[in-house]
Design a protein around this motif. Sequence first.
Motif, mmCIF file in Angstrom:
data_model
loop_
_atom_site.group_PDB
_atom_site.id
_atom_site.type_symbol
_atom_site.label_atom_id
_atom_site.label_comp_id
_atom_site.label_asym_id
_atom_site.label_seq_id
_atom_site.Cartn_x
_atom_site.Cartn_y
_atom_site.Cartn_z
ATOM 1 N N ALA A 1 -4.077 -69.780 8.238
ATOM 2 C CA ALA A 1 -5.343 -69.664 8.961
ATOM 3 C C ALA A 1 -5.963 -68.285 8.783
ATOM 4 O O ALA A 1 -7.175 -68.162 8.544
ATOM 5 C CB ALA A 1 -5.112 -69.960 10.444
ATOM 6 N N LEU A 2 -5.150 -67.250 8.884
ATOM 7 C CA LEU A 2 -5.669 -65.891 8.724
ATOM 8 C C LEU A 2 -6.180 -65.653 7.310
ATOM 9 O O LEU A 2 -7.211 -64.986 7.107
ATOM 10 C CB LEU A 2 -4.581 -64.875 9.087
ATOM 11 C CG LEU A 2 -4.126 -64.871 10.552
ATOM 12 C CD1 LEU A 2 -2.997 -63.873 10.748
ATOM 13 C CD2 LEU A 2 -5.280 -64.547 11.484
ATOM 14 N N GLU B 1 -9.979 -64.766 6.111
ATOM 15 C CA GLU B 1 -10.273 -63.584 5.294
ATOM 16 C C GLU B 1 -11.002 -63.976 4.024
ATOM 17 O O GLU B 1 -11.897 -63.252 3.560
ATOM 18 C CB GLU B 1 -8.967 -62.859 4.958
ATOM 19 C CG GLU B 1 -9.154 -61.479 4.340
ATOM 20 C CD GLU B 1 -9.753 -60.478 5.320
ATOM 21 O OE1 GLU B 1 -10.150 -59.388 4.856
ATOM 22 O OE2 GLU B 1 -9.833 -60.771 6.529
ATOM 23 N N TYR B 2 -10.660 -65.122 3.444
ATOM 24 C CA TYR B 2 -11.393 -65.596 2.262
ATOM 25 C C TYR B 2 -12.868 -65.803 2.595
ATOM 26 O O TYR B 2 -13.760 -65.412 1.808
ATOM 27 C CB TYR B 2 -10.794 -66.913 1.758
ATOM 28 C CG TYR B 2 -9.343 -66.832 1.331
ATOM 29 C CD1 TYR B 2 -8.795 -65.634 0.899
ATOM 30 C CD2 TYR B 2 -8.518 -67.959 1.369
ATOM 31 C CE1 TYR B 2 -7.462 -65.549 0.522
ATOM 32 C CE2 TYR B 2 -7.191 -67.880 0.993
ATOM 33 C CZ TYR B 2 -6.659 -66.684 0.571
ATOM 34 O OH TYR B 2 -5.350 -66.620 0.196
ATOM 35 N N ARG C 1 -14.067 -67.710 -3.212
ATOM 36 C CA ARG C 1 -14.130 -69.153 -3.427
ATOM 37 C C ARG C 1 -13.406 -69.505 -4.717
ATOM 38 O O ARG C 1 -13.145 -68.631 -5.555
ATOM 39 C CB ARG C 1 -15.574 -69.642 -3.480
ATOM 40 C CG ARG C 1 -16.352 -69.421 -2.178
ATOM 41 C CD ARG C 1 -17.786 -69.909 -2.295
ATOM 42 N NE ARG C 1 -18.518 -69.758 -1.050
ATOM 43 C CZ ARG C 1 -19.118 -68.641 -0.668
ATOM 44 N NH1 ARG C 1 -19.072 -67.556 -1.454
ATOM 45 N NH2 ARG C 1 -19.766 -68.589 0.480
ATOM 46 N N VAL C 2 -13.099 -70.768 -4.856
ATOM 47 C CA VAL C 2 -12.405 -71.256 -6.051
ATOM 48 C C VAL C 2 -13.225 -72.385 -6.649
ATOM 49 O O VAL C 2 -13.549 -73.364 -5.954
ATOM 50 C CB VAL C 2 -10.988 -71.754 -5.711
ATOM 51 C CG1 VAL C 2 -10.286 -72.224 -6.976
ATOM 52 C CG2 VAL C 2 -10.183 -70.666 -5.030
ATOM 53 N N LYS D 1 -7.067 -63.466 -5.976
ATOM 54 C CA LYS D 1 -8.338 -62.738 -5.867
ATOM 55 C C LYS D 1 -8.288 -61.719 -4.727
ATOM 56 O O LYS D 1 -8.804 -60.594 -4.864
ATOM 57 C CB LYS D 1 -9.481 -63.722 -5.632
ATOM 58 C CG LYS D 1 -9.824 -64.585 -6.845
ATOM 59 C CD LYS D 1 -11.051 -65.442 -6.555
ATOM 60 C CE LYS D 1 -11.467 -66.223 -7.786
ATOM 61 N NZ LYS D 1 -12.684 -67.034 -7.552
ATOM 62 N N LEU D 2 -7.668 -62.117 -3.606
ATOM 63 C CA LEU D 2 -7.553 -61.179 -2.487
ATOM 64 C C LEU D 2 -6.702 -59.974 -2.871
ATOM 65 O O LEU D 2 -7.032 -58.831 -2.540
ATOM 66 C CB LEU D 2 -6.947 -61.891 -1.280
ATOM 67 C CG LEU D 2 -6.727 -61.034 -0.030
ATOM 68 C CD1 LEU D 2 -8.041 -60.467 0.486
ATOM 69 C CD2 LEU D 2 -6.028 -61.834 1.066
#
Length: 341
Positions: free
Chosen positions: A93-94, A98-99, A105-106, A168-169
């Motif tokens: 969930a976190l 954050e995304y 996005r993907v 990505k993050l």
Amino acid sequence: MLRTMRANAKWIFYILAIAFVAWLAIGQVMSILGPSGNVVLRVNRKEFQVTEFQQRVQVATEQYRQQYGTAPLSREDDRQIQDQVINQMIQDALLEQEYRRLGIRVSAEEIIAMAHNSPLPEVTRDPQFQTDGQFDIRKWQQFLSTTTDRNLLLQIEAIYRQQIPRIKLFEYLASDVYIPDAKLWRLYKDQHDSVRVTSLVVSPYTITDSIPVSDAELRSYIEKHPDDFKRPAVAYVRFITIPRIPNAADSAAARAHVARVRSELARGAKFEDVARRESTDSSSGQRGGDLGWIKRTDTTLVAPFMQAVRSLKPGQLSAPVPGEGRLGQSPSHPDPGGAAG
């Protein structure tokens, strides 16, 4: 009484109707403001239903049994699995929040490219995608292009849809991190360099000294390095203890007894035999009065006794030490350098 109840019936009906409407309204408000009975976890307004939690627990339990066997799980095991599932749900969930905050996005193109060029570890270990024991990416790419197993493709898509945002993050967080070349080189060497060390133990006591050294050379070396050979003077001492007497009469008798003992030693009696017979010191008495080597600067023995020891010459028998009850004899052959033997 019946007439009274009929007269008040309409008011009772109104009260029941209002209570029923209020109960419905409160239920609707609670369903909007608070989680329903099917919600097992809420993370920053993200709700997880009981069914999802149960499905995750079931999957985690099956994985646990595949790893540790099919034996019945204890209550502690169930609790640990449930805690792990809860922690994973919180983390998911976190991460999703954050995304969204960072706009991560993907796309379908990214999933296809990642699946073709970065296969999962399970895929690289699968023998059907290997050639001569090594992973062959062409077999994997051909499999993706020709397979008709839609469920498998959906599973692969779900895995990459979860992994790509994390990548990505991480890239976003590490974009400003700079590692110097020297540190990179050191890390590489720590991981890849190796060295073989062979040791040989050489003890100087096992080597025969075959180099002749003359007395003049020894004397010259000692004169040039006098501090290396300085040691405090010591004396090898043997003694007899006599118990301290509490009154004058007993003290006189003790002095007379000590005088007889010393007279016996002076006439040539063996010091060791007299010490074993007369000494009340259980430790040194059994050794014939042997105290071993004593340094001139020793402070563990009382001062009158040490003064008597310092005044003795080699082989000399001391007079009784007043107040201490000891007769001492200096060794016949002390160390010429004054060092303890």
